[in-house]
Write an enzyme that holds these catalytic residues in place. Structure first.
Site, mmCIF file in Angstrom:
data_model
loop_
_atom_site.group_PDB
_atom_site.id
_atom_site.type_symbol
_atom_site.label_atom_id
_atom_site.label_comp_id
_atom_site.label_asym_id
_atom_site.label_seq_id
_atom_site.Cartn_x
_atom_site.Cartn_y
_atom_site.Cartn_z
ATOM 1 C CD GLN A 1 -2.526 -0.622 2.514
ATOM 2 O OE1 GLN A 1 -3.585 -0.385 2.820
ATOM 3 N NE2 GLN A 1 -2.195 -1.752 3.636
ATOM 4 C CG ASP B 1 8.018 4.145 1.106
ATOM 5 O OD1 ASP B 1 7.594 3.960 1.797
ATOM 6 O OD2 ASP B 1 8.468 2.967 0.132
ATOM 7 C CG HIS C 1 -2.845 2.491 -2.049
ATOM 8 N ND1 HIS C 1 -2.816 2.857 -0.084
ATOM 9 C CD2 HIS C 1 -3.690 1.738 -2.284
ATOM 10 C CE1 HIS C 1 -3.733 1.104 -0.154
ATOM 11 N NE2 HIS C 1 -4.595 0.969 -1.174
HETATM 12 C C1 BV8 Z 1 -11.969 3.045 -4.010
HETATM 13 C C2 BV8 Z 1 -2.279 6.570 -1.309
HETATM 14 C C3 BV8 Z 1 -13.253 2.667 -4.544
HETATM 15 C C4 BV8 Z 1 -2.505 8.301 -0.719
HETATM 16 C C5 BV8 Z 1 -4.226 6.052 0.640
HETATM 17 C C6 BV8 Z 1 -14.783 -0.646 1.186
HETATM 18 C C7 BV8 Z 1 -14.409 -1.396 0.168
HETATM 19 C C8 BV8 Z 1 -14.091 -0.286 -1.252
HETATM 20 C C9 BV8 Z 1 -13.296 0.885 -0.825
HETATM 21 C C10 BV8 Z 1 -14.466 1.595 0.461
HETATM 22 C C11 BV8 Z 1 -14.691 0.177 1.178
HETATM 23 N N1 BV8 Z 1 -15.176 0.962 2.863
HETATM 24 C C12 BV8 Z 1 -14.208 1.877 2.809
HETATM 25 C C13 BV8 Z 1 -14.117 2.773 1.033
HETATM 26 C C14 BV8 Z 1 -13.267 3.770 1.150
HETATM 27 C C15 BV8 Z 1 -12.107 3.997 1.139
HETATM 28 C C16 BV8 Z 1 -11.485 3.365 2.797
HETATM 29 O O1 BV8 Z 1 -11.458 2.176 2.584
HETATM 30 N N2 BV8 Z 1 -11.675 4.255 3.990
HETATM 31 C C17 BV8 Z 1 -11.190 4.085 4.602
HETATM 32 C C18 BV8 Z 1 -10.247 4.881 5.889
HETATM 33 C C19 BV8 Z 1 -12.385 3.571 6.174
HETATM 34 N N3 BV8 Z 1 -11.115 2.947 0.411
HETATM 35 C C20 BV8 Z 1 -11.118 3.813 -1.033
HETATM 36 O O2 BV8 Z 1 -11.174 5.106 -1.327
HETATM 37 C C21 BV8 Z 1 -10.203 3.047 -2.276
HETATM 38 N N4 BV8 Z 1 -10.694 3.945 -3.567
HETATM 39 O O3 BV8 Z 1 -12.436 1.740 -2.861
HETATM 40 O O4 BV8 Z 1 -12.300 3.340 -4.769
HETATM 41 C C22 BV8 Z 1 -14.009 3.068 -6.126
HETATM 42 C C23 BV8 Z 1 -14.344 2.228 -7.276
HETATM 43 C C24 BV8 Z 1 -14.132 2.381 -8.584
HETATM 44 C C25 BV8 Z 1 -13.812 3.279 -8.672
HETATM 45 C C26 BV8 Z 1 -14.157 4.788 -8.310
HETATM 46 C C27 BV8 Z 1 -13.608 4.255 -6.991
HETATM 47 C C28 BV8 Z 1 -8.326 4.062 -2.040
HETATM 48 C C29 BV8 Z 1 -7.947 3.363 -0.987
HETATM 49 C C30 BV8 Z 1 -6.692 4.230 -1.009
HETATM 50 C C31 BV8 Z 1 -6.336 5.883 -1.039
HETATM 51 N N5 BV8 Z 1 -4.880 5.939 -0.644
HETATM 52 N N6 BV8 Z 1 -2.633 6.022 0.108
HETATM 53 C C32 BV8 Z 1 -1.177 9.123 -0.200
HETATM 54 O O5 BV8 Z 1 -0.745 7.684 0.503
HETATM 55 O O6 BV8 Z 1 -1.432 9.780 -0.007
HETATM 56 S S1 BV8 Z 1 -4.362 5.279 1.360
HETATM 57 C C33 BV8 Z 1 -2.853 5.463 2.658
HETATM 58 O O7 BV8 Z 1 -3.388 4.515 3.594
HETATM 59 C C34 BV8 Z 1 -2.053 5.252 2.308
HETATM 60 O O8 BV8 Z 1 -1.572 4.073 1.268
HETATM 61 C C35 BV8 Z 1 -1.958 3.667 3.519
HETATM 62 O O9 BV8 Z 1 -1.081 3.182 3.119
HETATM 63 C C36 BV8 Z 1 -3.144 3.675 3.561
HETATM 64 C C37 BV8 Z 1 -3.513 2.410 4.999
HETATM 65 O O10 BV8 Z 1 -2.381 2.759 5.757
HETATM 66 P P1 BV8 Z 1 -1.112 2.157 6.799
HETATM 67 O O11 BV8 Z 1 -0.301 1.709 5.416
HETATM 68 O O12 BV8 Z 1 -2.192 0.682 6.989
HETATM 69 O O13 BV8 Z 1 -0.796 3.080 7.660
HETATM 70 P P2 BV8 Z 1 -1.593 3.171 9.103
HETATM 71 O O14 BV8 Z 1 -0.580 4.963 9.625
HETATM 72 O O15 BV8 Z 1 -2.869 3.798 9.029
HETATM 73 O O16 BV8 Z 1 -0.901 2.297 9.971
HETATM 74 C C38 BV8 Z 1 0.044 1.855 10.459
HETATM 75 C C39 BV8 Z 1 0.645 0.875 10.531
HETATM 76 O O17 BV8 Z 1 2.021 0.164 11.185
HETATM 77 C C40 BV8 Z 1 -0.051 0.778 12.004
HETATM 78 O O18 BV8 Z 1 -0.943 -0.323 13.142
HETATM 79 C C41 BV8 Z 1 1.024 0.382 13.111
HETATM 80 O O19 BV8 Z 1 0.350 -0.504 14.236
HETATM 81 C C42 BV8 Z 1 1.861 -0.046 12.315
HETATM 82 N N7 BV8 Z 1 3.726 0.107 12.222
HETATM 83 C C43 BV8 Z 1 4.254 0.835 13.348
HETATM 84 N N8 BV8 Z 1 5.202 0.998 12.896
HETATM 85 C C44 BV8 Z 1 5.739 -0.334 12.816
HETATM 86 C C45 BV8 Z 1 4.651 -1.026 12.649
HETATM 87 N N9 BV8 Z 1 4.416 -1.838 12.119
HETATM 88 C C46 BV8 Z 1 6.008 -3.242 11.807
HETATM 89 N N10 BV8 Z 1 6.796 -2.401 11.988
HETATM 90 C C47 BV8 Z 1 6.670 -1.142 12.762
HETATM 91 N N11 BV8 Z 1 7.965 -0.587 13.219
#
Ligand code: BV8
Length: 245
Positions: free
Chosen positions: A106, A109, A124
């Site tokens: 996802q 980078d 993504h």
């Molecule tokens: C879409 C790019 C439809 C931009 C990003 C159900 C089905 C489909 C869609 C949805 C759905 N329900 C809701 C949706 C809508 C939405 C969605 O999911 N919303 C969420 C908030 C509920 N999804 C969308 O809009 C997607 N599009 O479905 O379109 C469609 C279909 C056809 C035609 C038109 C439309 C698009 C989603 C992509 C959005 N873009 N990023 C940018 O980077 O600016 S998302 C963003 O979140 C990043 O890409 C990131 O990768 C992603 C997920 O976050 P994580 O990577 O998990 O990062 P996070 O900080 O949350 O967590 C970090 C984790 O690491 C933590 O758990 C932490 O504990 C852990 N951690 C910390 N340190 C460490 C560690 N782990 C290991 N080692 C460590 N050292």
């Protein structure tokens, strides 16, 4: 001071040793130890001062193109200073050692490619690429263009980062390949993701439904944790090397 060795549960070692196809999904957590903040950490997260819908959406770019472009330029500066960490390097080694290996990320980078992974499914997009917001083609910004955002040299429209924003469809070929890999996986590692953003977050559950041995690697719990066969609670940069040594 050398860290105490991580104890990997036997079932995880056995599953990896006998796996025909290992599939890995990574999120921002795998780049945390490279100095790139994750998204949802309250204080230091990339979105600490803004909410996601204020930045990573087409509407946000429509309303505040300069603010969104500058946020991505700031993030690009973090990526330029970042290097792959031992977690990235372990996944590159795993790709070389496994009979079959699929890496799905996802992250935007490019650090998996920098670490040596040759096949990376970028669900993504990639923050280091820019594309014309009208024509969609990938464009190198003109270094002499002082506009913010810079303009497309072909049609004059704003350039935008080549990433998938909320509400935008994921690249169909990458998503299809990721879904097919998840359903074919013998072992599925979900590493460093909060398992919140769909459709990527559905992949470990697809793997579970098709009989894969699912392992979560994360210092915190996520919606996947209660369903995973094993949850290795710790940083990817320490746990992943222990899986390939
Ligand atoms: C879409 C790019 C439809 C931009 C990003 C159900 C089905 C489909 C869609 C949805 C759905 N329900 C809701 C949706 C809508 C939405 C969605 O999911 N919303 C969420 C908030 C509920 N999804 C969308 O809009 C997607 N599009 O479905 O379109 C469609 C279909 C056809 C035609 C038109 C439309 C698009 C989603 C992509 C959005 N873009 N990023 C940018 O980077 O600016 S998302 C963003 O979140 C990043 O890409 C990131 O990768 C992603 C997920 O976050 P994580 O990577 O998990 O990062 P996070 O900080 O949350 O967590 C970090 C984790 O690491 C933590 O758990 C932490 O504990 C852990 N951690 C910390 N340190 C460490 C560690 N782990 C290991 N080692 C460590 N050292």
């Amino acid at each position: 001071m050398c860290a105490t060795p991580i104890a990997i549960p036997e079932p995880v070692i056995d599953a990896l040793r006998n796996a025909r196809h290992i599939v890995v999904l990574t999120g921002a957590g795998v780049s945390a130890e490279s100095g790139i903040p994750t998204f949802r950490e309250a204080q230091t997260g990339l979105w600490a001062q803004y909410r996601p819908e204020e930045l990573a959406t087409p509407e946000a770019f429509q309303r505040h193109p300069e603010r969104v472009w500058r946020w991505y330029e700031w993030r690009r500066s973090l990526v330029r200073q970042a290097a792959p960490n031992p977690g990235h390097l372990a996944l590159a080694r795993m790709e070389r050692l496994a009979p079959r290996f699929t890496l799905i990320t996802q992250n935007v980078d490019g650090l998996h490619q920098a670490a040596g992974n040759r096949h990376v499914l970028e669900l993504h997009g990639n923050i280091m690429r820019s594309r014309c917001s009208r024509e969609g083609r990938i464009v190198e910004p003109d270094p002499n263009d002082t506009h913010v955002p810079p303009r497309c040299p072909h049609c004059g429209a704003f350039l935008r980062p080549d990433v998938v924003w909320f509400g935008e469809a994921l690249p169909a070929d990458a998503l299809t390949a990721a879904q097919e890999a998840a359903t074919d996986a013998d072992v599925f590692l979900s590493v460093g993701t909060s398992t919140i953003v769909y459709p990527a977050a559905a992949l470990p559950f697809d793997a579970l439904a098709h009989g894969a041995f699912v392992v979560e690697i994360n210092p915190a719990t996520t919606p996947l944790t209660p369903h995973a066969h094993a949850a290795l609670r710790g940083p990817a940069g320490r746990i992943l090397p222990a899986l390939v040594d």
